[in-house]
Design an enzyme around this catalytic site. Structure first.
Site: not given
Length: 506
Positions: A139, A228, A286, A462
């Site tokens: 990103g 990240d 993120c 998850c």
């Protein structure tokens, strides 16, 4: 009344409130009222009645630690901002530099730079002979690579070993539909060549680790943090301190961003602000918490601006300052960062800086395929986590084993994709229940944990395996047998890849 600004990573503990009014005359009284109202915040802000050292407090631009600490008075109009961590020489030494002059074609390409007195021919030639290392091609790395190449930075190194996934395209604008499945480095290299064929691209298709970071970073004028995760973020900082290079820092989460330049030669480093990382699970990535697609464009472009200023030796770089951006409010806040004379990294001679095991230091893996797999209990104890692959779980289910699969994602994620027959309890609700048990306020049978059996194997999952590891640590603290708890490696994303390709990925 004074107000406390709650950052995104902590809003799940304040019912998503971004700002809380308090009746308090000091910072300490304000935090006391806040944590009385929202008890789960206390463990994230305090340890043994002391403010945790990865949490910083600001009133305006001023760090509360440099005022009167928790005794700092609060005026009626003050906003107290909580800032947790979310990943010798002069600046003129970076520029100018010698080398081949601009060609006629380059003069035409960079004409809008050349007519700026602050850049001119000398500055553009400096950019041509400059070098920048980007850690990450995601990103933040996308706008960084695009704008640095367009500006004429002659050599760009990129460290990344991921492949382009469709979920990347919402924000990683250097990649396109036709690049899905390709290495991000190759996709980035092709796009940069289209923008500016004069740029040399050095591709490092490998994790950035303590073993290779110094060798990779040494040839470049500055390093830009587009990571990240916390292990790589701390590694980038320590490498920059050791190599005496500026660290152009950017961080994004949900709707908020942070921007600064950490340069130990002239100001603080990242560890002056955040000496230690937050406990595992406090700040999701993120991938776990989400990010507005345009946010990395905003922060990444600002990082590129700071990098170009450093390379040209112009303007006032963000050394000793951090910009905080809130996209929902369209607001920028500037805070001052001071050099810590006792910083564990930049207060010692650079030659004595030692790179460590940053995954162990942060308690989390640095990349998806890392062998590191632990969680951390609230008392700081590191807990080995037993993992199970999606294929092994599928085979155990097919054989008829009575095994419980616990989905700890948030309800809005269940709407996107979910496995049939799972027990679904969000991580936040499990955290509340386990905290009540640990504090002696409830028995397991009185909480929603009663739904989770203790006499059978439980596989926790998850999205990708991060939150589920945290939940296993919580359950262990609440009395569950670690030998009966398993973390589903790769989460539901791995299940979609290896077992059921009809599941939506996000």
């Amino acid at each position: 009344m004074p107000q406390i600004r709650i950052p995104s990573p902590l809003r799940s503990f304040t019912n998503e409130q971004s700002q809380v009014e308090v009746h308090a005359e000091t910072v300490g009284a304000a935090l006391a009222e806040l944590t009385r109202r929202y008890p789960l915040l206390r463990d994230h802000l305090f340890q043994d009645d002391e403010l945790r050292n990865f949490v910083n407090l600001f009133i305006g631009e001023e760090d509360v630690n440099f005022l009167q600490g928790l005794d700092t008075p609060l005026a009626e109009s003050d906003v107290l901002r909580i800032l947790p961590s979310i990943a010798g020489g002069s600046l003129s030494a970076l520029a100018p530099r010698g080398g081949e002059p601009l060609t006629r074609q380059e003069i035409a390409r960079y004409s809008r730079h050349l007519i700026l007195p602050e850049v001119g021919m000398t500055g553009q030639e400096s950019l041509k002979h400059s070098s920048v290392l980007l850690v990450g091609a995601g990103g933040l790395g996308s706008p960084l690579a695009l704008y640095l190449a367009a500006a004429g930075v002659g050599r760009i190194g990129i460290v990344d070993f991921d492949v382009v996934d469709e979920s990347n395209l919402q924000r990683q604008v250097i990649h396109g539909q036709s690049d899905i499945g390709s290495a991000k480095l190759e996709s980035a290299r092709r796009r940069i060549a289209e923008i500016n064929p004069n740029v040399q691209v050095d591709a490092y298709e490998t994790p950035f680790t303590s073993e290779n970071a110094l060798e990779i970073g040494a040839p470049y004028d500055l390093i830009i943090d587009g990571t990240d995760n916390f292990p790589t973020r701390y590694l980038v900082n320590d490498v920059c301190v050791k190599l005496a290079k500026p660290n152009v820092y950017g961080s994004i989460f949900r709707f908020e961003g942070q921007l600064s330049v950490f340069y130990a030669q002239e100001g603080p480093c990242y560890r002056c602000l955040f000496p230690e990382p937050p406990p595992p699970g406090l700040v999701p990535s993120c991938a776990e918490g989400g990010v507005l697609g345009v946010l990395p464009g905003t922060i990444g472009t600002m990082q590129a601006t700071e990098a170009i200023k450093l390379l040209l030796g112009i303007g006032q770089p963000l050394i000793g300052k951090m910009l905080l951006y809130d996209a929902l409010e369209m607001s920028w806040t500037s805070i001052k960062i001071r050099k810590d004379p006792n910083c564990p990294v930049c207060s010692i001679p650079a030659a004595e800086v030692t790179l460590i095991d940053y995954e162990q230091f942060c308690g989390v893996p640095a990349f998806e395929d890392s062998a590191f797999s632990v969680a951390q209990a609230s008392n700081g104890r590191t807990i080995p986590i037993r993992s199970i692959s999606v294929r092994a779980l599928y085979e155990r289910q097919q054989s008829g084993e009575d095994i419980v699969v616990l989905d700890v994602r948030d309800p809005h994620e269940w709407q996107i994709a979910a496995l049939d027959g799972t027990l679904r309890i969000p991580k936040g609700e499990i955290q509340l229940a386990t905290q009540a048990i640990i504090n002696g306020q409830a028995q397991s049978s009185d909480t929603l944990l009663a739904q989770i059996p203790q006499d059978r194997d439980v596989v926790v999952h998850c999205r990708s395996g991060i939150r589920s590891a945290d939940v296993i640590a919580m359950l262990g603290e609440a009395g569950y047998d670690f030998d009966r708890l398993f973390n589903l490696a790769g989460g539901i994303l791995a299940w979609a890849d290896e077992v059921d390709p009809t599941l939506a990925k996000y």
